[in-house]
Design a protein around this motif. Structure first.
Motif: not given
Length: 470
Positions: A162-165, A329-330, A372-376
């Motif tokens: 997630g941090f990498v994303a 996920a999103a 950014a939403i997906s990464a979270s």
């Protein structure tokens, strides 16, 4: 008495506990949308986020010291490899909704190999590395090591993913840090949130696609941020061929087998396989699928075949794509069929350079703002996996150390520790810069050290929750 049926090793869960996800699925892995246009819509949405061959091809050429004239050819071959690799993974591989695409771990290693030993040696390293990865999957080597990767380890790795994303998202947002691009990224982010939470049905589920198209094409065009000239200059159709770089600027052999190049290139494959273990776990968690040993073995074998195909097509080796986990996920769309349709679209992009250029011309800050939403969501999926196990001081220490090392060590090596790390060998430099590789190895070592060596099972110290203290 009739004995109870014994579950085969391949069908055994990787974890002893079932991991629950808070993601609301619109379509599960086996589901198919009733309307054909809805299938195409979600598949196209996947391709909008997973078009990073444009990034990796340029990065590889820079690392390898090759001329920029190679980039357009490699972009098309990478799209073809994405299509072939994704079809292999979703049909004869682990059959999870996973998109295969160029691996940053492998391309970094291959860039160094090319710069040192030449282009033909790099293609030899790609082919042999893919074969070795296939054999690792076929002989179930990683699947047999699953006891060393419990949920606390895998969840920590997914959190680092997630941090990498998030880093990818931020990098895209600030690709060209000017006021217009930053405003477009912010508008895309806010529009995506609005579509996701203020609307229902197709607008909500397709928020990624709508936000990217509205901001990245319709709004960006009059502002001069969408490059229509590049689209106009690109041909509609181009036939693929095996070893397309043979004969290019004096390259007479399609590939050569050089031991040092193969070893150097395979260091990237090691990082790629470790990344995939975390990606498989994350995909299963958000898709509400039990993470089984077969997913590891079949997935790694399929990735090896995909890498061999990449080498034949003249593309960079492929691995599982974290970006696609964020899309699932999103949107809640985990349908295997939709992923397979997206794979066909990737093939089409590879055959039609103009269509690929249309996607690539969307300002990257726009895509970064939406992603950014997906990464979270990926990050929190990892935390959910960690919390699925009973909290204890031991597990907290394993998770904290794994996440801390996975996030901070590459940051240190890219800044204050850059000069020190430059003295390392090729494998050491690759390892110290790879978030996922570090997270997997640190997590496994910490789990082995704490859970299997230092702390006896009867002495484990559960952390009481506030509810139990009341």
């Amino acid at each position: 008495m009739v004995s109870e049926q014994v579950i085969s090793k391949d069908e055994q869960p990787v974890f002893d506990v079932e991991i629950e996800s808070t993601i609301d699925l619109l379509y599960g892995i086996e589901d198919r949308p009733k309307r054909w246009w809805e299938t195409l819509f979600y598949a196209f949405q996947i391709t909008l986020v997973d078009f990073t061959p444009f990034i990796w091809a340029g990065m590889f050429v820079s690392l390898a010291g090759l001329p920029d004239s190679i980039i357009p050819i490699m972009i098309s071959t990478c799209f073809l490899a994405m299509g072939v690799g994704t079809i292999i993974q979703t049909t004869i591989g682990n059959r999870l909704p996973i998109v295969q695409g160029p691996s940053s771990s492998v391309l970094t290693a291959m860039g160094g190999v090319t710069a040192t030993y030449g282009f033909p040696a790099m293609w030899g390293a790609v082919l042999v590395g893919g074969l070795i990865e296939f054999l690792i999957g076929q002989f179930k080597i990683l699947g047999n090591l699953r006891k060393f990767i419990p949920p606390v380890v895998t969840g920590s790795v997914v959190t680092v993913i997630g941090f990498v994303a998030a880093r990818i998202s931020i990098t895209w947002i600030f690709t060209n840090p000017n006021k217009i691009d930053l405003i477009l990224a912010l508008v895309a982010f806010l529009l995506a949130l609005t579509l996701k939470f203020r609307f229902k049905g197709l607008l909500s589920n397709g928020f990624v696609l709508f936000a990217v198209i509205i901001v990245g094409v319709i709004i960006a065009t009059p502002l001069g941020r969408y490059d229509w000239s590049a689209v106009a200059e690109t041909p509609w159709f181009s036939m693929p061929k095996l070893f397309p770089f043979r004969g290019y600027e004096g390259i007479n052999k399609p590939f050569i087998l050089l031991g040092a190049a193969i070893i150097g290139g395979f260091t990237g494959y090691i990082g790629s396989m470790f990344e995939s273990l975390g990606d498989y776990a994350a995909t299963c968690a958000i898709s509400k699928e039990v993470y089984r040993v077969k997913h590891i073995n079949k997935g790694i074998a399929a990735e090896g075949l995909g890498c061999i195909s990449s080498g034949l097509l003249g593309a960079l080796p492929v691995t599982s794509y974290t970006q696609n986990i964020g899309i699932i996920a999103a949107t809640g769309v985990a349908s295997r069929l939709i992923t397979q349709i997206a794979a066909v679209m990737f093939l089409f992009y590879g055959l039609s350079p103009k269509l690929a250029m249309m996607l690539a011309s969307i300002p990257r800050p726009v895509v970064g703002g939406v992603f950014a939403i997906s990464a979270s969501l990926i990050m929190f999926s990892g935390i959910e996996v960690i919390m699925s196990e009973k909290q204890s001081m031991e597990n907290n220490l394993i998770a904290g150390t794994t996440i801390g090392a996975g996030v901070i060590v590459p940051l240190f090596t890219a800044t204050a520790g850059a000069a020190w790390v430059s003295t390392f060998g090729e494998f050491g430099r690759m390892y110290m810069s790879n978030n996922i590789f570090i997270a997997v190895t640190v997590g496994i070592v910490m789990n082995l050290l704490i859970s299997h060596i230092l702390v006896r099972p009867e002495n484990k110290n559960p952390v009481e929750t506030n509810k139990s203290q009341e």
